[in-house]
Design a protein around this motif. Structure first.
Motif, PDB file in Angstrom:
ATOM      1  N   PRO A 116      60.371  22.495  25.686  1.00  0.00           N
ATOM      2  CA  PRO A 116      59.856  22.316  27.152  1.00  0.00           C
ATOM      3  C   PRO A 116      60.451  21.178  27.785  1.00  0.00           C
ATOM      4  CG  PRO A 116      57.923  22.625  25.823  1.00  0.00           C
ATOM      5  CD  PRO A 116      59.141  22.468  24.820  1.00  0.00           C
ATOM      6  N   ILE A 117      60.535  20.889  28.967  1.00  0.00           N
ATOM      7  CA  ILE A 117      61.067  19.703  29.584  1.00  0.00           C
ATOM      8  C   ILE A 117      59.613  19.193  30.216  1.00  0.00           C
ATOM      9  CG2 ILE A 117      63.136  19.851  29.701  1.00  0.00           C
ATOM     10  CD1 ILE A 117      62.728  20.834  32.605  1.00  0.00           C
ATOM     11  N   GLU A 148      75.210  24.772  34.161  1.00  0.00           N
ATOM     12  CA  GLU A 148      75.978  24.159  33.238  1.00  0.00           C
ATOM     13  C   GLU A 148      75.490  22.547  33.275  1.00  0.00           C
ATOM     14  OE1 GLU A 148      78.138  25.019  30.979  1.00  0.00           O
ATOM     15  OE2 GLU A 148      77.373  27.230  31.659  1.00  0.00           O
ATOM     16  N   PHE A 149      75.275  21.999  32.211  1.00  0.00           N
ATOM     17  CA  PHE A 149      75.090  20.530  31.930  1.00  0.00           C
ATOM     18  C   PHE A 149      76.280  19.755  31.506  1.00  0.00           C
ATOM     19  CE2 PHE A 149      70.925  22.686  32.548  1.00  0.00           C
ATOM     20  CZ  PHE A 149      70.165  21.636  33.205  1.00  0.00           C
ATOM     21  N   ALA A 174      66.472  26.610  26.558  1.00  0.00           N
ATOM     22  CA  ALA A 174      65.199  27.279  27.105  1.00  0.00           C
ATOM     23  C   ALA A 174      65.367  27.332  28.543  1.00  0.00           C
ATOM     24  CB  ALA A 174      64.098  26.247  26.519  1.00  0.00           C
ATOM     25  N   PHE A 175      65.986  26.213  29.289  1.00  0.00           N
ATOM     26  CA  PHE A 175      66.150  26.171  30.591  1.00  0.00           C
ATOM     27  C   PHE A 175      66.970  27.220  31.047  1.00  0.00           C
ATOM     28  CE2 PHE A 175      67.667  24.424  34.678  1.00  0.00           C
ATOM     29  CZ  PHE A 175      66.578  23.765  35.240  1.00  0.00           C
ATOM     30  N   ARG A 176      68.130  27.486  30.426  1.00  0.00           N
ATOM     31  CA  ARG A 176      68.952  28.592  30.927  1.00  0.00           C
ATOM     32  C   ARG A 176      68.480  30.063  30.603  1.00  0.00           C
ATOM     33  NH1 ARG A 176      74.045  25.951  27.699  1.00  0.00           N
ATOM     34  NH2 ARG A 176      74.751  24.706  29.490  1.00  0.00           N
ATOM     35  N   GLU A 177      67.780  30.166  29.477  1.00  0.00           N
ATOM     36  CA  GLU A 177      66.825  31.552  29.234  1.00  0.00           C
ATOM     37  C   GLU A 177      65.981  31.820  30.372  1.00  0.00           C
ATOM     38  OE1 GLU A 177      63.882  33.222  26.138  1.00  0.00           O
ATOM     39  OE2 GLU A 177      65.275  31.943  25.407  1.00  0.00           O
TER      40      GLU A 177
END
Length: 159
Positions: free
Chosen positions: A85-86, A33-34, A24-27
Motif C-alpha cells: 500500500p501507499i 508508467e513511473f 499494486a498501484f497498476r493492478e
C-alpha cells in the motif's frame, strides 16, 4: 503574496517498497508508467529516501517515496504497516521564491524539518502542516535543470 495553496501540482505518498507499491498501484488503477529515481547524497549527507517513483496523471504528479529504514525520517509516521500500500504524506506546491516561502512558513508558525537544494535543479522544503491539513506540505522552486527533469517524467492521460 500568492495564496498558500497556489502552485499545487503533486500528491506525495510513502511506501515500504516502491516496486511492490507500483505493481499494486497498476493492478488497481491501470498501466501508469513511473520513472524510478535512486537519490544520491544531498548536501553531503545520505538521502532520507532509497527510491522515489514519479509520474504525471493528467496534470498532477504522483510521487511514491520509499524512505531509508536505517534513518529516522519525516516519512516514518505515514508509512503503511506492510509492503504494497501507499499512504498520503504531503501535498506539493511549485513556488517562485524559496527564501520568501521559508520566511512565510516561519511567520505562520510551521516547523520546516527538512529542506535543501539540488544545485542547478531545485530547492525544496517540507513544512509540518499536519495539525491544520493532516499532511506535510512540500514547496519546490525549480531551476532550469529541475524543469527539464520534470518534463521527462512519464505522463498518463485519463481524458
Amino acid at each position: 503574496m500568492r495564496n498558500f495553496f497556489s502552485g499545487f501540482f503533486q500528491l506525495g505518498y510513502v511506501t515500504r517498497n516502491v516496486s511492490v507499491a507500483i505493481a499494486a498501484f497498476r493492478e488497481k488503477f491501470g498501466p501508469i508508467e513511473f520513472l524510478i529515481n535512486d537519490p544520491t547524497s544531498i548536501d553531503g549527507k545520505a538521502p532520507p529516501t532509497r527510491r522515489i517513483a514519479l509520474a504525471y496523471i493528467d496534470d498532477v504528479m504522483t510521487e511514491i517515496i520509499e524512505p531509508d529504514p536505517a534513518q529516522k525520517t519525516i516519512y516514518d509516521d505515514a508509512l503503511p504497516a506492510v509492503e504494497g500500500p501507499i499512504r498520503l504524506h504531503h501535498f506539493g506546491y511549485l513556488i517562485d521564491d524559496h527564501a520568501a516561502m521559508l520566511e512565510r512558513l516561519r511567520n505562520m508558525g510551521y516547523a520546516v524539518p527538512l529542506h535543501g537544494s539540488v544545485p542547478g535543479a531545485l530547492d525544496y522544503s517540507y513544512a509540518d502542516t499536519r495539525a491544520d491539513l493532516g499532511v506535510f506540505s512540500e514547496f519546490i522552486r525549480l531551476d532550469e535543470g529541475g524543469r527539464a527533469f520534470f518534463n521527462t517524467l512519464p505522463r498518463t492521460s485519463t481524458r
